[in-house]
Design an enzyme around this catalytic site. Structure first.
Site, PDB file in Angstrom:
ATOM      1  CG  HIS A  61      -9.462  20.036 -16.987  1.00 44.62           C
ATOM      2  ND1 HIS A  61      -9.720  20.146 -15.479  1.00 44.62           N
ATOM      3  CD2 HIS A  61     -10.365  18.949 -17.163  1.00 44.62           C
ATOM      4  CE1 HIS A  61     -10.690  19.170 -15.244  1.00 44.62           C
ATOM      5  NE2 HIS A  61     -11.065  18.478 -16.069  1.00 44.62           N
ATOM      6  CE  LYS A  71      -4.559  25.079 -16.102  1.00 45.84           C
ATOM      7  NZ  LYS A  71      -5.539  24.060 -15.900  1.00 45.84           N
ATOM      8  CE1 TYR A 131      -6.784  26.154 -11.990  1.00 47.46           C
ATOM      9  CE2 TYR A 131      -7.163  24.752 -10.088  1.00 47.46           C
ATOM     10  CZ  TYR A 131      -7.530  25.194 -10.907  1.00 47.46           C
ATOM     11  OH  TYR A 131      -8.877  24.901 -11.545  1.00 47.46           O
ATOM     12  CG  ASP A 169     -12.339  15.289 -15.242  1.00 45.92           C
ATOM     13  OD1 ASP A 169     -12.418  16.323 -15.997  1.00 45.92           O
ATOM     14  OD2 ASP A 169     -12.239  15.697 -13.959  1.00 45.92           O
TER      15      ASP A 169
END
Length: 170
Positions: A61, A71, A131, A169
């Site tokens: 992503h 991140k 995250y 995905d």
């Protein structure tokens, strides 16, 4: 904390200083001052958590400009293989990736700068993954690369035939 450089500039593995005794362990999972001293200046605005079972693969992503995200990720329960893929056009490492195992035992964290696609595969029975992001999620800027794209050369340590994937995905 120890900062481990990878083959891609800006992508780093962080090993916190863990204090263990008969009671268990303690470590600072985030200290803005320490991260800035280590060169990580992202100002995080959102924390996320997911729980997944063995064989789940999430990603790859990313958020499109102007909402790209840096991140800081970690696995607080279980074990995952975490991957960052350079999608910065014109970058000398475009299309290359860094993979690292994150687990509740090694306490490692992975810093992924803006301009990378991100994903992970669960290697334990259950994994809880956390995250921090330096930009809010914007659905209109959501993007992805098939996590099973063989041209990336990623060994996910999960048999693709047994992988548990969302439609997004694939």
């Amino acid at each position: 904390m120890r900062v481990i450089k990878t083959d891609i500039e800006g992508v780093v593995i962080i090993e916190p200083r863990v204090f263990e005794d008969a009671r268990g362990y303690f470590f600072e999972s985030y200290s803005r001052k320490a991260y800035v001293e280590a060169g990580i200046t992202a100002e995080f605005v959102q924390d996320n958590e997911s729980c997944s079972t063995r064989g789940v693969m999430r990603g790859l992503h990313f958020q499109r400009p102007p909402f790209t995200q840096a991140k800081l990720v970690r696995c607080v329960k279980g074990r995952v293989l975490d991957v960052a893929v350079d999608i910065r056009k014109g970058s000398p490492t475009y299309g290359q990736h860094v993979a690292v195992e994150l687990s509740e035992d090694n306490h490692r964290q992975f810093f992924i700068p803006k301009g990378f696609a991100h994903g992970f595969a669960v290697l334990s029975d259950v994994a809880v993954f956390q995250y921090k992001c330096d930009e809010f999620y914007h659905p209109e800027a959501d993007g992805g690369i098939s996590i099973l794209d063989g041209s990336l050369g990623i060994d996910w340590h999960v048999d693709p035939a047994e992988a548990i994937l969302s439609e997004k995905d694939t």
